[in-house]
Design a protein around this motif. Structure first.
Motif: not given
Length: 555
Positions: A228-233, A236-237
């Protein structure tokens, strides 16, 4: 007196606790082991009356109606076995822990309970062990850690913590793992010291509780939070999807994860992440056309619903891909479509296994939750891409817009000057474009602009940058291209445009282009100078009759 002393000596040596009462119910003798019935209260004093609250009511009643039947009563968390024996001059009351009841409770405990001597030799272990080991519990009795053939990591953990207990006399708590072929077990272990009546350490009691599910849940929640943190930040996909596959494979033992994205046409799936699949297999499925009967992923994308194939060898959905799967030892594949908020299929989330198997409820929950997070990440990437296109591309032709072109061209121009490399610029204008709009309408004009843009892109190199400057005017930079080569490119482009077959509403629309060419020279210090000279060459080409190429004079 001798008989009484002998009786007391014998009773003191026996494992139970004993209380002798005379006919007036005064205490004649009490053994130290009777303290298990007193629960911390002092033992009754010899010669004193029987304390009113010392014995349970049911035992008191036996003094009035004595018999030789035992009583099993709970007291202070223990099961105690009582026996009231009538004597000629009083009563003999005995109490002991109900060992049979204790053994029943221990053997029905969900925890593994083990007793070790101080040399860590197993003296007792309950039958719960059979849930985790094929070796019967009885075969562990009397054996050391080495003789029991425990995994090295587990032996080290027990030995290290046992040494801490022996040295300090205090309990130790630790986490241990047991890796078996079918799964990894995680235990929370407590190692407790056991003392004799003299306060000397005599054994260790180990209580091992299976916390595998709780442990897996904690790990999953931590991994999910990181995702979730990676998506929020806005990571790169590709990075997000790679981490997701790793996360799932860590959670579901033996799984090989894949994420495929559906193309804009909604026809083919392209592999985005699959770290554990063989390269040959990935190449074979990349660009897979969706449809019924095209494996698990192709079918899931077509149906828009989950497809569980527990045995590839016998499932008709894999008929055309069975040999491919078998060659890479893939025997099961579960695929879940990744769906946008409006239900549109974005891709598929697939899990392969090297054995036939079906998902349990936990695996299904993990896959569904992860698929939902992937949908969020993909849609976020699509929105970011769309915004980037709006900011950098011409909406009609898909080429770079003027602002983006000037930014990139300026960077390339500075690099070429600094490195002393050749650099050329083309300025292009569609001839008599107003006539096109007047004769075929703005729709016809749009068709011409799109065809022109596509022709320029396909004629130039991938390293060249093309833009629509505005209206019917276009520009292109040609890195690493000297003036002589730029002239050849421009002439080739002019010929391609003149031969371009364009039609609108069954009416052909012939077009030509005028091109001005300018190339970097030592005297040129700014991109704006190069653009100005290319513009002057373009005007010269138009003035000379259009449909031609002119080169700017040396700068």
């Amino acid at each position: 007196m001798f008989a009484q002393a002998t009786l007391e000596t014998v009773l003191s040596a026996l494992p139970a606790g004993y209380l002798l009462l005379d006919l007036s119910r005064q205490v004649v003798f009490v053994s130290e082991r009777f303290s298990i019935a007193c629960h911390g209260s002092p033992l009754p004093t010899v010669g004193s009356p029987l304390p009113a609250t010392l014995l349970p009511q049911a035992v008191q009643q036996r003094l009035d109606q004595p018999d030789n039947k035992g009583l099993t009563l709970p007291a202070h968390g223990l099961l105690l076995e009582w026996l009231v024996t009538p004597l000629r001059d009083g009563w003999l009351i005995s109490v002991r822990e109900d060992r049979h009841a204790f053994r029943t409770l221990v053997d029905n405990s969900p925890d593994i309970i083990t007793r070790y001597d101080l040399e860590l030799r197993c003296r007792f272990i309950n039958n719960t062990l059979s849930n985790f080991s094929p070796t019967p519990a009885a075969e562990h009795i009397g054996r050391t850690l080495e003789e029991r053939r425990l995994p090295a990591q587990l032996k080290d953990a027990i030995r290290h913590n046992a040494q801490q207990v022996i040295a300090s006399g205090k309990p130790q708590r630790f986490i241990s793992e047991l890796s078996l072929p079918q799964r990894l077990y995680v235990f929370e272990s407590r190692l407790l010291p056991e003392f004799d009546d003299a306060g000397q350490l005599q054994s260790l009691l180990s209580i091992d509780r299976d916390i595998s599910e709780q442990h897996a849940t904690r790990l999953w929640e931590a991994d999910e939070n990181r995702l979730l943190e990676m998506i929020a930040n806005d990571r790169p996909l590709q990075e997000v999807m790679g981490w997701t596959c790793q996360m799932i494979e860590n959670q579901l033992s033996g799984a090989m994860c894949s994420i495929m994205l559906l193309d804009e046409a909604g026809e083919r799936l392209y592999l985005a992440a699959a770290p554990s699949l063989a390269s040959e297999y990935k190449e074979a499925i990349d660009g897979l056309r969706i449809g019924e009967g095209i494996g698990s992923c192709g079918t899931a994308a077509q149906r828009g619903e989950m497809v569980i194939v527990s045995d590839i060898a016998s499932d008709p959905l894999w008929q055309d891909y069975r040999e491919l799967a078998a060659a890479h030892r893939l025997h099961a594949c579960w695929s879940l479509p990744i769906l946008a908020q409006d239900g549109k299929v974005l891709g598929t989330f697939g899990l392969y296994h090297d054995r036939p198997c079906a998902p349990d409820s936990q695996a299904l929950d993990i896959v569904r939750r992860t698929s939902h997070l992937m949908a969020i990440a993909i849609q976020q990437e699509q929105r970011a891409t769309a915004l980037y296109r709006l900011a950098t591309q011409d909406g009609l032709t898909g080429l770079a817009n003027r602002r983006h072109f000037l930014d990139l061209a300026s960077q390339r121009f500075k690099e070429a000057r600094y490195l002393g490399k050749p650099f050329s610029l083309l300025m292009m204008d569609i001839d008599h474009f107003k006539r096109v709009n007047d004769g075929h309408g703005h729709e016809g004009g749009d068709v011409v602009l799109q065809a022109f843009a596509q022709c320029v892109k396909s004629t130039l190199r991938a390293s060249d940058l093309v833009c629509r400057m505005g209206g019917e005017e276009f520009a292109a930079i040609l890195p690493d291209t000297p003036a002589s080569e730029a002239l050849v490119v421009a002439k080739r482009l002019r010929n391609a445009i003149a031969a371009l077959p364009i039609a609108h509403q069954d009416h052909p629309i012939p077009i030509t282009v005028s091109i001005g060419v300018a190339s970097l020279s030592p005297a040129c210090r700014e991109l704006s100078e190069l653009i100005r000279h290319a513009d002057q060459a373009l005007y010269q080409a138009k003035a000379k009759g259009r449909n031609r190429v002119c080169v700017a004079e040396s700068l």
